[in-house]
Write a protein that holds these residues in place. Structure first.
Motif, mmCIF file in Angstrom:
data_model
loop_
_atom_site.group_PDB
_atom_site.id
_atom_site.type_symbol
_atom_site.label_atom_id
_atom_site.label_comp_id
_atom_site.label_asym_id
_atom_site.label_seq_id
_atom_site.Cartn_x
_atom_site.Cartn_y
_atom_site.Cartn_z
ATOM 1 N N VAL A 42 55.945 55.077 40.864
ATOM 2 C CA VAL A 42 54.743 54.480 40.275
ATOM 3 C C VAL A 42 54.820 52.960 40.346
ATOM 4 C CG1 VAL A 42 53.488 54.107 38.113
ATOM 5 C CG2 VAL A 42 54.150 56.418 38.782
ATOM 6 N N LEU A 43 55.959 52.390 39.973
ATOM 7 C CA LEU A 43 56.128 50.938 40.057
ATOM 8 C C LEU A 43 55.996 50.452 41.498
ATOM 9 C CD1 LEU A 43 59.113 50.414 37.575
ATOM 10 C CD2 LEU A 43 56.691 49.937 37.181
ATOM 11 N N ALA A 44 56.589 51.204 42.415
ATOM 12 C CA ALA A 44 56.501 50.834 43.829
ATOM 13 C C ALA A 44 55.063 50.936 44.339
ATOM 14 C CB ALA A 44 57.420 51.730 44.656
ATOM 15 N N ALA A 45 54.325 51.941 43.872
ATOM 16 C CA ALA A 45 52.936 52.103 44.299
ATOM 17 C C ALA A 45 52.067 50.952 43.790
ATOM 18 C CB ALA A 45 52.390 53.436 43.793
ATOM 19 N N LEU A 46 52.285 50.535 42.550
ATOM 20 C CA LEU A 46 51.547 49.388 42.018
ATOM 21 C C LEU A 46 51.839 48.130 42.838
ATOM 22 C CD1 LEU A 46 52.090 50.023 38.195
ATOM 23 C CD2 LEU A 46 49.913 50.187 39.429
ATOM 24 N N ALA A 47 53.112 47.946 43.179
ATOM 25 C CA ALA A 47 53.490 46.790 43.986
ATOM 26 C C ALA A 47 52.885 46.867 45.380
ATOM 27 C CB ALA A 47 55.011 46.694 44.074
ATOM 28 N N MET A 48 52.828 48.067 45.947
ATOM 29 C CA MET A 48 52.246 48.226 47.277
ATOM 30 C C MET A 48 50.761 47.900 47.262
ATOM 31 S SD MET A 48 52.502 48.828 50.456
ATOM 32 C CE MET A 48 54.174 49.479 50.621
ATOM 33 N N GLY A 49 50.039 48.437 46.289
ATOM 34 C CA GLY A 49 48.610 48.168 46.209
ATOM 35 C C GLY A 49 48.321 46.680 46.059
ATOM 36 N N ALA A 50 49.051 46.019 45.165
ATOM 37 C CA ALA A 50 48.843 44.587 44.958
ATOM 38 C C ALA A 50 49.172 43.795 46.220
ATOM 39 C CB ALA A 50 49.706 44.112 43.791
ATOM 40 N N SER A 51 50.186 44.223 46.936
ATOM 41 C CA SER A 51 50.598 43.484 48.137
ATOM 42 C C SER A 51 49.524 43.511 49.219
ATOM 43 C CB SER A 51 51.907 44.057 48.696
ATOM 44 O OG SER A 51 51.698 45.300 49.366
ATOM 45 N N ARG A 52 48.747 44.587 49.265
ATOM 46 C CA ARG A 52 47.737 44.694 50.313
ATOM 47 C C ARG A 52 46.615 43.665 50.131
ATOM 48 N NH1 ARG A 52 49.750 46.322 54.434
ATOM 49 N NH2 ARG A 52 47.807 47.160 55.288
ATOM 50 N N VAL A 53 46.338 43.334 48.869
ATOM 51 C CA VAL A 53 45.364 42.269 48.607
ATOM 52 C C VAL A 53 46.016 40.912 48.839
ATOM 53 C CG1 VAL A 53 43.762 41.281 46.920
ATOM 54 C CG2 VAL A 53 44.204 43.744 46.913
ATOM 55 N N TRP A 54 47.246 40.751 48.384
ATOM 56 C CA TRP A 54 47.958 39.475 48.490
ATOM 57 C C TRP A 54 48.062 39.010 49.936
ATOM 58 C CZ3 TRP A 54 49.741 36.287 44.617
ATOM 59 C CH2 TRP A 54 50.611 35.258 44.989
ATOM 60 N N ILE A 55 48.342 39.934 50.855
ATOM 61 C CA ILE A 55 48.500 39.516 52.255
ATOM 62 C C ILE A 55 47.156 39.376 52.970
ATOM 63 C CG2 ILE A 55 50.770 40.599 52.359
ATOM 64 C CD1 ILE A 55 49.557 42.737 54.193
ATOM 65 N N GLY A 56 46.073 39.803 52.294
ATOM 66 C CA GLY A 56 44.738 39.513 52.800
ATOM 67 C C GLY A 56 44.048 40.584 53.608
ATOM 68 N N VAL A 57 44.586 41.814 53.631
ATOM 69 C CA VAL A 57 43.974 42.838 54.484
ATOM 70 C C VAL A 57 43.093 43.827 53.723
ATOM 71 C CG1 VAL A 57 45.758 42.699 56.253
ATOM 72 C CG2 VAL A 57 46.054 44.265 54.328
ATOM 73 N N HIS A 58 43.040 43.717 52.388
ATOM 74 C CA HIS A 58 42.208 44.623 51.602
ATOM 75 C C HIS A 58 41.588 43.913 50.408
ATOM 76 C CE1 HIS A 58 42.771 48.560 53.420
ATOM 77 N NE2 HIS A 58 44.067 48.318 53.529
ATOM 78 N N TYR A 59 40.397 44.379 50.042
ATOM 79 C CA TYR A 59 39.786 43.961 48.787
ATOM 80 C C TYR A 59 40.464 44.698 47.622
ATOM 81 C CZ TYR A 59 35.764 42.286 51.527
ATOM 82 O OH TYR A 59 34.938 41.633 52.417
ATOM 83 N N PRO A 60 40.349 44.168 46.398
ATOM 84 C CA PRO A 60 40.860 44.909 45.235
ATOM 85 C C PRO A 60 40.232 46.295 45.088
ATOM 86 C CG PRO A 60 40.507 42.613 44.639
ATOM 87 C CD PRO A 60 39.950 42.783 46.036
#
Length: 206
Positions: free
Chosen positions: A143-161
């Motif tokens: 669960v912690l890893a999934a939260l980090a993965m989701g946030a990273s996709r926005v951080w690197i710029g390839v997905h909207y929230p």
């Protein structure tokens, strides 16, 4: 050209929040951006290891738990497949294409590589939800890893929230009922433990 004309522009939903996040990435230390980029690109390997650990531990438990552990990779694949269909139906352009001036850590995917929902997030949350039902401690890590993965996709710029939020909800919605239903395969596991499949299925009873 046809794909570009048909693409849905998701920037009207939360483009402002997206640019706030990517601006923060622009101002962040290089080491932090590099670490997040590496996690975003390769972090799914951790979920594979967690699924492997769930199977190994499940071999020592009862048939129902083993059946659930064995089902997790299949459930993740199914969640990914459902998401792929949804991506093609919605056809939302990547934020780095709709907001070309936004800062991105990763090269923007080409036209037709749709954004909604996030594949990485669907996979992560489907695995996390399933693992949480199979093994609480492994699931908590997932669960912690999934939260980090989701946030990273926005951080690197390839997905909207909203791509990430939808991916998380879809992953959980697919994984929970299927993981619970997998317990029905317990009789098959119990019979298989008396065959040559015993090394795969284990011999646990508790």
């Amino acid at each position: 050209m046809t794909a570009a004309l048909l693409a849905f522009d998701g920037s009207r939903i939360d483009g402002g929040l997206y640019t706030d996040v990517t601006d923060a990435a622009h101002r962040a230390p290089h080491w932090l951006d590099h670490a997040i980029l590496l996690w975003s690109d390769y972090g799914l390997a951790l979920f594979a290891l967690l699924m492997l650990a769930a199977w190994w531990l499940g071999r020592r438990r009862g048939p129902a738990a083993t059946a659930q552990a064995l089902a997790v990779p299949l459930i993740v694949v199914l969640a990914y497949s459902v998401n792929s269909v949804l991506k093609s139906l919605v056809a939302e352009d990547r934020p780095c294409r709709s907001i070309p001036r936004a800062f991105t850590l990763e090269t923007c995917p080409g036209a037709g590589d749709w954004s909604f929902p996030s594949n990485h997030t669907v996979i992560s949350f489907a695995a996390a939800a399933a693992l949480l039902l199979v093994h609480r401690r492994l699931g908590a890590v997932a669960v912690l890893a999934a939260l980090a993965m989701g946030a990273s996709r926005v951080w690197i710029g390839v997905h909207y929230p909203h791509d990430v939020l939808a991916g998380a909800l879809l992953g959980v919605a697919v994984a929970i009922p299927l993981t619970l239903a997998a317990r029905r395969a317990a009789p098959l596991v119990a019979r298989g433990r008396r065959t040559a499949l015993a090394p795969l299925l284990g011999t646990g009873t508790g």
